[in-house]
Design a protein around this motif. Structure first.
Motif, mmCIF file in Angstrom:
data_model
loop_
_atom_site.group_PDB
_atom_site.id
_atom_site.type_symbol
_atom_site.label_atom_id
_atom_site.label_comp_id
_atom_site.label_asym_id
_atom_site.label_seq_id
_atom_site.Cartn_x
_atom_site.Cartn_y
_atom_site.Cartn_z
ATOM 1 N N ALA A 204 -32.770 21.046 -26.253
ATOM 2 C CA ALA A 204 -33.188 22.038 -27.250
ATOM 3 C C ALA A 204 -33.368 21.366 -28.613
ATOM 4 O O ALA A 204 -34.312 21.669 -29.355
ATOM 5 N N GLU A 205 -32.456 20.426 -28.927
ATOM 6 C CA GLU A 205 -32.539 19.699 -30.190
ATOM 7 C C GLU A 205 -33.787 18.821 -30.233
ATOM 8 O O GLU A 205 -34.460 18.718 -31.274
ATOM 9 N N ILE A 206 -34.098 18.179 -29.103
ATOM 10 C CA ILE A 206 -35.296 17.329 -29.026
ATOM 11 C C ILE A 206 -36.553 18.160 -29.261
ATOM 12 O O ILE A 206 -37.453 17.768 -30.007
ATOM 13 N N LYS A 207 -36.614 19.346 -28.630
ATOM 14 C CA LYS A 207 -37.778 20.231 -28.793
ATOM 15 C C LYS A 207 -37.911 20.701 -30.241
ATOM 16 O O LYS A 207 -39.009 20.787 -30.786
ATOM 17 N N GLN A 312 -45.234 10.508 -24.160
ATOM 18 C CA GLN A 312 -44.415 9.764 -23.206
ATOM 19 C C GLN A 312 -43.172 10.575 -22.816
ATOM 20 O O GLN A 312 -42.772 11.479 -23.563
ATOM 21 N N PRO A 313 -42.567 10.212 -21.673
ATOM 22 C CA PRO A 313 -41.307 10.876 -21.312
ATOM 23 C C PRO A 313 -40.212 10.463 -22.291
ATOM 24 O O PRO A 313 -40.200 9.340 -22.779
ATOM 25 N N ARG A 321 -41.441 15.671 -22.221
ATOM 26 C CA ARG A 321 -42.455 14.789 -22.796
ATOM 27 C C ARG A 321 -42.425 14.930 -24.311
ATOM 28 O O ARG A 321 -42.337 16.035 -24.845
ATOM 29 N N VAL A 322 -42.481 13.799 -24.987
ATOM 30 C CA VAL A 322 -42.455 13.811 -26.445
ATOM 31 C C VAL A 322 -43.730 13.169 -26.978
ATOM 32 O O VAL A 322 -44.349 12.321 -26.318
#
Length: 423
Positions: A204-207, A312-313, A321-322
């Motif tokens: 969630a933090e990454i998103k 990329q993953p 994916r980011v």
């Protein structure tokens, strides 16, 4: 053969320099890793820095293997030289032995004198005397050649010993690094396992951060377009000034000419362009920047790419994916961001209360340096290559110091890895 040996030695020197560089990078990375571990605020940050440590160790092992392979080639070439010298020395010694036997049989001064005196003519006697002199010189020359070949053989054998010792040392170093790599991977796995329970929270933090990054990209895109519009407005005004000067009537002042030039620009239909219309001066700067593709210095003195360019993953969660419009470089706390090329500061941005950015224009190219805690340049400043432009911010939560760096031609992003030296 000599050329091949010289080439091998040159490659070996390059590999030795590269190995020393990687070893220094590993030491720097270890300091960074210990710093991040002490803060113990983000296991994900530890994983990222640890992953770079593993990558560097793999590079070191690969470089050492290449060195060992080159040494094996050197040893093989050296062995061929030794074999050749042994054959040549054996032939020389055999010839020399025969010559000594013949010399022994005609060793007495009387037999030599009789050989000359028994000549049928003075000319024949002279030729026989010359032959004996040449024979003596040839025997001496062969003796010298045997001595020279013997010395060469000793040198090659000594070199062989050094090469074999160096190769053995490289093999031992590699084995030590392989064990160290295995240990690093085990440590990495422990940290990865420790964050699995918080996967949903971390995802969630990454998103959230990805959404913030996209918002910043849109903000920068808008500022780039404004810079393009401003550059094109100036170029249009310059052209209008030239036209107004050409059409000027006698007695018109400079201010009147300038006013008429502005009127020409205002009367022209407004055109939104995504490309800079380069002036002659801007084209030179743009061409110089382009000519240095792959040679530009890094925007920080040292560090490593913790997130490369493009889609990329995620390093820890492959299902996520980011997107990255540039590269993220993890560096030391207190690091200075520096210009990768000469240009003009077109914008100093405050992207958030803790995130400042600097945009530098190089003709129709733009470089942007994000995540600065302090900036020491202003809009309109001319900067030179490697000039410091601000301090990279250290994140209080993760303990990491990360610079985001982007390159675009007009509004089209480029992969910085193709521009920066040795990335």
């Amino acid at each position: 053969m000599t050329s091949a040996i010289w080439s091998q030695e040159t490659q070996q020197e390059k590999l030795e320099k590269r190995k020393a560089q990687i070893q220094q990078e590993i030491r720097d990375n270890e300091k960074l890793l210990q710093s991040v571990k002490k803060k113990e605020k983000s296991a994900v940050s530890v994983v990222i820095v640890q992953a770079n440590k593993i990558k560097l160790k793999e590079k070191l092992i690969n470089t050492t293997e290449r060195q060992a392979k080159l040494l094996s080639n050197d040893i093989y070439i050296n062995q061929l030289q030794i074999n050749k010298l042994n054959r040549e020395l054996a032939d020389l010694k055999e010839d020399y032995a025969e010559m000594i036997v013949k010399s022994y049989k005609s060793r007495s001064e009387q037999s030599r004198a009789m050989f000359i005196l028994s000549s049928n003519s003075f000319l024949q006697a002279y030729k026989r005397a010359q032959y004996m002199k040449q024979y003596t010189n040839f025997r001496k020359m062969q003796g010298d050649e045997i001595k020279s070949k013997s010395n060469q053989l000793v040198e090659h054998n000594e070199k062989m010993g050094v090469q074999k010792s160096a190769k053995q040392k490289l093999i031992e170093e590699n084995e030590k690094e392989r064990l160290s790599l295995l240990k690093a991977k085990q440590e990495q796995q422990k940290v990865v396992n420790s964050i699995k329970k918080d996967k949903n929270k971390i995802a969630a933090e990454i998103k959230k951060r990805q959404a913030e990054a996209r918002a910043i990209d849109r903000q920068i895109d808008r500022i780039v377009r404004e810079a393009i519009a401003e550059a094109n407005r100036k170029a249009a005004l310059e052209r209008a000034m030239e036209k107004a000067k050409a059409e000027a009537k006698g007695g018109e002042s400079k201010e009147e000419i300038k006013t008429r030039a502005r009127a020409i620009v205002s009367a022209a239909p407004a055109a939104m362009s995504s490309k800079i219309i380069l002036t002659a001066e801007a084209k030179i700067l743009s061409d110089n920047f382009k000519a240095n593709r792959g040679k530009l210095p890094w925007p920080v003195e040292k560090g490593f790419v913790s997130l490369p360019y493009g889609d990329q993953p995620h390093p820890q969660f492959p299902s996520l994916r980011v997107h990255n419009s540039g590269v993220e470089i993890t560096t030391d706390q207190g690091a200075t961001a520096r210009a990768v090329f000469g240009g003009e500061v077109t914008s100093v941005m405050v992207l958030s209360p803790v995130n400042k950015a600097v945009m530098i224009q190089h003709g129709d190219y733009f470089t942007v340096y994000q995540n600065l805690s302090a900036v020491n340049v202003s809009k309109g400043d001319k900067v030179s290559i490697k000039q410091g432009i601000g301090k990279v911010r250290t994140n209080g939560e993760t303990g990491r110091t990360v610079l985001k760096f982007t390159i675009s031609q007009n509004t089209t992003y480029n992969n910085p890895a193709t521009w920066l030296f040795n990335m």
